[in-house]
Write an enzyme that holds these catalytic residues in place. Structure first.
Site, PDB file in Angstrom:
ATOM      1  N   LEU A  36       0.830  -1.215   0.000  1.00 18.54           N
ATOM      2  CA  LEU A  36       0.000   0.000   0.000  1.00 18.54           C
ATOM      3  C   LEU A  36       0.864   1.264   0.000  1.00 18.54           C
ATOM      4  O   LEU A  36       0.353   2.370  -0.121  1.00 18.54           O
ATOM      5  CB  LEU A  36      -0.921   0.019   1.222  1.00 18.54           C
ATOM      6  CG  LEU A  36      -2.089  -0.970   1.206  1.00 18.54           C
ATOM      7  CD1 LEU A  36      -2.951  -0.784   2.449  1.00 18.54           C
ATOM      8  CD2 LEU A  36      -2.938  -0.795  -0.049  1.00 18.54           C
TER       9      LEU A  36
ATOM     10  N   ASP B 239      -0.599 -10.673  10.372  1.00 18.22           N
ATOM     11  CA  ASP B 239       0.442 -11.659  10.034  1.00 18.22           C
ATOM     12  C   ASP B 239       1.022 -12.231  11.319  1.00 18.22           C
ATOM     13  O   ASP B 239       1.248 -11.492  12.291  1.00 18.22           O
ATOM     14  CB  ASP B 239       1.630 -10.988   9.300  1.00 18.22           C
ATOM     15  CG  ASP B 239       1.254 -10.444   7.941  1.00 18.22           C
ATOM     16  OD1 ASP B 239       0.166 -10.793   7.460  1.00 18.22           O
ATOM     17  OD2 ASP B 239       2.050  -9.665   7.376  1.00 18.22           O
TER      18      ASP B 239
ATOM     19  N   THR C 266     -11.190  -1.187   5.946  1.00 18.76           N
ATOM     20  CA  THR C 266     -10.524  -0.351   6.952  1.00 18.76           C
ATOM     21  C   THR C 266     -11.075  -0.650   8.343  1.00 18.76           C
ATOM     22  O   THR C 266     -10.320  -0.798   9.312  1.00 18.76           O
ATOM     23  CB  THR C 266     -10.720   1.146   6.603  1.00 18.76           C
ATOM     24  OG1 THR C 266     -10.137   1.375   5.339  1.00 18.76           O
ATOM     25  CG2 THR C 266     -10.103   2.061   7.642  1.00 18.76           C
TER      26      THR C 266
ATOM     27  N   CYS D 143      28.918  -2.041 -11.513  1.00 14.95           N
ATOM     28  CA  CYS D 143      29.378  -3.241 -10.826  1.00 14.95           C
ATOM     29  C   CYS D 143      29.555  -4.399 -11.810  1.00 14.95           C
ATOM     30  O   CYS D 143      30.539  -4.429 -12.531  1.00 14.95           O
ATOM     31  CB  CYS D 143      28.445  -3.575  -9.669  1.00 14.95           C
ATOM     32  SG  CYS D 143      29.303  -4.505  -8.389  1.00 14.95           S
TER      33      CYS D 143
ATOM     34  N   HIS E 157      28.168   1.205  -6.531  1.00 13.28           N
ATOM     35  CA  HIS E 157      26.764   1.444  -6.897  1.00 13.28           C
ATOM     36  C   HIS E 157      26.398   2.910  -6.626  1.00 13.28           C
ATOM     37  O   HIS E 157      25.896   3.230  -5.542  1.00 13.28           O
ATOM     38  CB  HIS E 157      25.847   0.532  -6.085  1.00 13.28           C
ATOM     39  CG  HIS E 157      25.938  -0.900  -6.476  1.00 13.28           C
ATOM     40  ND1 HIS E 157      25.159  -1.452  -7.468  1.00 13.28           N
ATOM     41  CD2 HIS E 157      26.736  -1.891  -6.031  1.00 13.28           C
ATOM     42  CE1 HIS E 157      25.463  -2.735  -7.605  1.00 13.28           C
ATOM     43  NE2 HIS E 157      26.417  -3.028  -6.744  1.00 13.28           N
TER      44      HIS E 157
ATOM     45  N   GLU F 298      23.972   4.533  -7.640  1.00 10.93           N
ATOM     46  CA  GLU F 298      22.527   4.755  -7.525  1.00 10.93           C
ATOM     47  C   GLU F 298      22.069   4.885  -6.075  1.00 10.93           C
ATOM     48  O   GLU F 298      21.034   5.495  -5.803  1.00 10.93           O
ATOM     49  CB  GLU F 298      21.743   3.641  -8.236  1.00 10.93           C
ATOM     50  CG  GLU F 298      21.819   2.244  -7.618  1.00 10.93           C
ATOM     51  CD  GLU F 298      22.983   1.399  -8.124  1.00 10.93           C
ATOM     52  OE1 GLU F 298      24.005   1.985  -8.510  1.00 10.93           O
ATOM     53  OE2 GLU F 298      22.884   0.161  -8.105  1.00 10.93           O
TER      54      GLU F 298
END
Ligand code: GLN
Length: 564
Positions: A17, A149, A193, A382, A519, A521
């Site tokens: 969500l 959960d 909800t 990489c 990396h 990013e």
């Protein structure tokens, strides 16, 4: 001494969500009010961290400066907050249990029975309260998973207890749920909800604020209904609407007054949020002056989340050039000498990202050759750098047997190899040792310094000689081949300060061809686009304009020149 206030974000009804986005956007607003904010993710799964998970299942593994392999939500947090996070910002059930069991073996609980309550919940509370140490005004804690959960129960119990320990003034519960729009009925539905909040209350957590994920704004009338059924203030129900750019979400929350309500409930200093930088960002995103098509040629293309930070960094590169970046995800297994011209057609720039294992590597090497020979701007990250070195060794130096030790242990020319002796020497390096680490299976993780050669593309991008970037890999360029690579024309433009490790490579007889072992990013943010992504996108824009020239044989001088 400041007293850190805690905001706990839980999710209901279903996953995905956007709790991470909601946490990051709320953090952005609170930071814009002048507060110092940090965000933590608590993941219910049993893995100690996502480092060993397949990216197509879990999504990208985000790496912090201190070498933690973390959930990709930390990437959102860093991009929005613009601050570097650390190991302390991500815990899993696995890491919590691991430290409790380690303590048990050490004898810390001698004489006692070790139980979920209080031992596991105490360990979780310790992890949460660890955020309060360094002058933080607000710590936002996102609980992964969905209420109900089994795995998330200890986390929910721990935050329930914390509200009692720290008091109502220091803890706020926000629950994000789904409010679906039923087209047939022509209305939003609140029942999911109501059920989700009921579930939350059954474990003793009473939400203070309800955030409704919805296609379009939830009406006042419906908000009143939700408030009534879920027992929250009428002005404590907010919409979290679908947005075409995630960077619009902080502004949407601001319009609804979310930060205002949070500030009142937590008694935070009243101050208006300065969102001018975000407004500017959204206006650039909404009115790009140009567009560019970039191909990402990798093997985890079935799940976009696997390249999350990369995707965002390219969008940031577009922002820096006031251009829209159209990203095409291309399965490297589909690229062969026979298909390359068709599969890679129409790309202004090509990026080969990181990855592990042999599958898809042949296509990546083919892609590098295509980009090199056709002078298409190329960015190798990489594994992308490693493929570029292999391709150069094979096709320019004529070393047919060139390969990486990762894919060909008995290769004739291991131009990429495991640098066991480097790890032996640098005993304090940040690493994750594999089960067969005695064979050198060791991952270089986190921030490492790099020195850049002046006059290179890398130097032009960074504008400085000393940089630091984040790593996550085992293999390195083999120093035995450095002289040959350089003699053949490959520029080794970035090296570790001791000169032992090749960190960046590039070509000088090409419009823009660069590979990095790290990396970049992970360090790009919308407010501070990473210089390598900025320059790569700029080169791709230039290439795209050139291509249009060639295709239509007409000048494009009327177009804005974004290259300067
Ligand atoms: N598999 C390569 C290595 O371990 C590259 C890893 C990566 O791209 N992150 O060195």
């Amino acid at each position: 001494m400041r007293e850190t206030k805690f905001i706990f974000i839980t999710g209901g009804v279903l996953s995905s969500l956007g709790k991470g986005m909601a946490a990051a956007s709320l953090g952005t607003l609170l930071k814009a009010r002048g507060l110092s904010v940090t965000i933590q993710k608590l993941d219910p799964y049993i893995n100690i961290d996502p480092g060993t998970m397949n990216p197509t299942q879990h999504g990208e593994v985000f790496v912090t400066d201190d070498g933690a392999e973390t959930d990709l939500d930390l990437g959102h947090y860093e991009r929005y907050l613009g601050t570097a996070l650390s190991q302390k910002n991500n815990y899993t059930s696995g890491s919590i249990y691991y430290s409790v069991i380690t303590k048990e073996r050490r004898g810390d609980y001698l004489g006692g029975t070790v139980q979920v309550i209080p031992h596991i919940t105490d360990e979780i509370k310790l992890a949460i309260c660890g955020l309060a140490e360094n002058k933080t005004d607000v710590a936002i804690v996102e609980i992964g998973g969905t209420v109900g959960d089994i795995e998330s129960q200890p986390f929910l119990e721990a935050i329930r207890q914390l509200r009692g320990d720290l008091g109502k003034d220091r803890c706020l519960f926000i629950h994000l749920t789904l409010v679906p729009y039923l087209a047939a009925a022509g209305e939003h539905k609140t029942k999911p909800t109501q059920h989700s909040v009921k579930e939350l209350r059954s474990i003793g957590i009473h939400p203070d604020i309800i955030l409704c994920r919805c296609e379009s704004q939830v009406s006042m009338e419906l908000k009143r209904k939700i408030a009534h059924f879920c027992d929250v203030d009428e002005d404590a129900v907010f919409s979290s609407v679908d947005v075409d750019s995630v960077y619009k979400l902080p502004l949407e929350f601001y319009k609804e007054g979310l930060d205002q309500k949070v500030a009142i409930m937590l008694r935070l200093p009243a101050r208006n949020a300065d969102l001018s930088a975000w407004e500017h960002l959204v206006s650039v995103l909404s009115k790009p002056r140009d567009s560019v098509t970039i191909g990402i040629v990798g093997k985890y293309v079935s799940l976009k989340e696997a390249y999350k930070s990369l995707h965002e960094a390219l969008v940031h590169g577009g922002i820096a050039n006031e251009a829209k970046v159209d990203l095409q995800y291309i399965n490297s297994e589909e690229v062969t000498p026979e298909t390359e011209a068709r599969v890679l057609a129409g790309l202004d720039g090509i990026l080969v990202p990181g990855g592990f294992g042999e599958r898809g590597v042949a296509g990546k090497i083919c892609t590098v050759r295509y980009a090199r020979e056709n002078k298409i701007p190329f960015f190798g990250i990489c594994l992308g750098l490693q493929c570029a070195v292999i391709e150069f060794a094979r096709n320019v130096l004529g070393l047919g047997g060139a390969d990486s030790e990762e894919f060909a242990v008995d290769a004739e020319h291991k131009v990429i190899y495991l640098m066991t002796e480097w790890f032996d020497y640098h005993k304090n390096a940040r690493v994750r040792r594999d089960k067969d680490s005695d064979k050198g299976g060791t991952m270089r993780l986190g921030a490492y310094p790099c020195l850049i050669r002046e006059g290179s593309l890398a130097f032009a991008a960074y504008g400085s000689k000393a940089i630091s970037e984040r790593h996550r890999h085992r293999y390195e360029v083999n120093n035995k081949y450095r002289d040959a690579l350089e003699a053949g024309g490959l520029v080794l433009s970035g090296l570790s300060p001791d000169g032992d490790l090749v960190e960046m490579i590039e070509l000088s007889d090409h419009p823009w061809f660069l590979g990095c072992q790290f990396h970049p990013e992970f360090k790009s943010t919308p407010m501070n686009p990473h210089p390598l992504f900025r320059d790569f996108v700029r080169a791709a824009l230039k290439n795209g304009r050139g291509r249009q020239d060639r295709d239509f044989a007409e000048p494009v001088s009327s177009k804005a020149d974004l290259s300067s």
